[in-house]
Design a protein around this motif. Structure first.
Motif, PDB file in Angstrom:
ATOM      1  N   GLU A   1      80.992  65.729  29.867  1.00  7.08           N
ATOM      2  CA  GLU A   1      81.248  64.294  29.801  1.00  7.08           C
ATOM      3  C   GLU A   1      80.179  63.468  30.511  1.00  7.08           C
ATOM      4  O   GLU A   1      79.805  62.392  30.028  1.00  7.08           O
ATOM      5  CB  GLU A   1      82.617  63.976  30.397  1.00  7.08           C
ATOM      6  CG  GLU A   1      83.747  64.524  29.565  1.00  7.08           C
ATOM      7  CD  GLU A   1      85.112  64.174  30.132  1.00  7.08           C
ATOM      8  OE1 GLU A   1      85.286  63.045  30.620  1.00  7.08           O
ATOM      9  OE2 GLU A   1      85.993  65.052  30.072  1.00  7.08           O
ATOM     10  N   GLY A   2      79.690  63.948  31.630  1.00  5.26           N
ATOM     11  CA  GLY A   2      78.655  63.223  32.370  1.00  5.26           C
ATOM     12  C   GLY A   2      77.366  63.107  31.585  1.00  5.26           C
ATOM     13  O   GLY A   2      76.739  62.035  31.548  1.00  5.26           O
ATOM     14  N   GLU A   3      76.971  64.174  30.932  1.00  3.40           N
ATOM     15  CA  GLU A   3      75.746  64.152  30.131  1.00  3.40           C
ATOM     16  C   GLU A   3      75.928  63.281  28.893  1.00  3.40           C
ATOM     17  O   GLU A   3      75.021  62.545  28.509  1.00  3.40           O
ATOM     18  CB  GLU A   3      75.329  65.569  29.738  1.00  3.40           C
ATOM     19  CG  GLU A   3      74.039  65.642  28.958  1.00  3.40           C
ATOM     20  CD  GLU A   3      72.788  65.243  29.730  1.00  3.40           C
ATOM     21  OE1 GLU A   3      71.702  65.293  29.132  1.00  3.40           O
ATOM     22  OE2 GLU A   3      72.873  64.866  30.924  1.00  3.40           O
ATOM     23  N   VAL A   4      77.101  63.338  28.287  1.00  7.71           N
ATOM     24  CA  VAL A   4      77.383  62.468  27.139  1.00  7.71           C
ATOM     25  C   VAL A   4      77.258  61.012  27.578  1.00  7.71           C
ATOM     26  O   VAL A   4      76.599  60.208  26.922  1.00  7.71           O
ATOM     27  CB  VAL A   4      78.788  62.755  26.546  1.00  7.71           C
ATOM     28  CG1 VAL A   4      79.189  61.679  25.547  1.00  7.71           C
ATOM     29  CG2 VAL A   4      78.819  64.134  25.900  1.00  7.71           C
ATOM     30  N   ARG A   5      77.861  60.665  28.701  1.00  8.13           N
ATOM     31  CA  ARG A   5      77.800  59.296  29.235  1.00  8.13           C
ATOM     32  C   ARG A   5      76.357  58.876  29.487  1.00  8.13           C
ATOM     33  O   ARG A   5      75.942  57.775  29.134  1.00  8.13           O
ATOM     34  CB  ARG A   5      78.638  59.212  30.510  1.00  8.13           C
ATOM     35  CG  ARG A   5      78.816  57.829  31.066  1.00  8.13           C
ATOM     36  CD  ARG A   5      79.825  57.745  32.219  1.00  8.13           C
ATOM     37  NE  ARG A   5      80.140  58.975  32.919  1.00  8.13           N
ATOM     38  CZ  ARG A   5      81.208  59.748  32.677  1.00  8.13           C
ATOM     39  NH1 ARG A   5      82.064  59.435  31.743  1.00  8.13           N
ATOM     40  NH2 ARG A   5      81.418  60.844  33.371  1.00  8.13           N
ATOM     41  N   ARG A   6      75.567  59.772  30.089  1.00 10.46           N
ATOM     42  CA  ARG A   6      74.165  59.468  30.394  1.00 10.46           C
ATOM     43  C   ARG A   6      73.379  59.222  29.113  1.00 10.46           C
ATOM     44  O   ARG A   6      72.612  58.249  29.013  1.00 10.46           O
ATOM     45  CB  ARG A   6      73.528  60.611  31.185  1.00 10.46           C
ATOM     46  CG  ARG A   6      72.110  60.316  31.661  1.00 10.46           C
ATOM     47  CD  ARG A   6      71.439  61.540  32.250  1.00 10.46           C
ATOM     48  NE  ARG A   6      71.041  62.501  31.226  1.00 10.46           N
ATOM     49  CZ  ARG A   6      70.020  62.349  30.392  1.00 10.46           C
ATOM     50  NH1 ARG A   6      69.285  61.260  30.409  1.00 10.46           N
ATOM     51  NH2 ARG A   6      69.719  63.287  29.506  1.00 10.46           N
TER      52      ARG A   6
END
Length: 72
Positions: free
Chosen positions: A27-32
């Motif tokens: 999720e963090g990489e998707v958000r970034r």
């Protein structure tokens, strides 16, 4: 060049990374990547979009992020 690399080279910048992040459930990489402006509706060589991948993998929170960024 093998078929996998042939498909990857046709993707818009960042779409491959977004699809990988979705498949991993990161999720963090998707958000970034979404914040960086990666095309949320880009597809791979098989026509798979990030939203389709998240739905197939039951990743509701990632699907919500994608929809909030204009995925269809």
């Amino acid at each position: 060049m093998d078929a996998a690399n042939e498909k990857k080279k046709d993707l818009a910048p960042g779409v491959h990374a977004l699809l990988l992040a979705v498949h991993r459930g990161d999720e963090g990489e998707v958000r970034r990547l979404l914040s960086a402006g990666v095309n949320v509706n880009g597809v791979d060589g098989d026509g798979m979009s990030p939203l389709m991948a998240s739905a197939m993998n039951g990743q509701v929170s990632i699907a919500k992020q994608l929809l909030e960024h204009g995925a269809y």
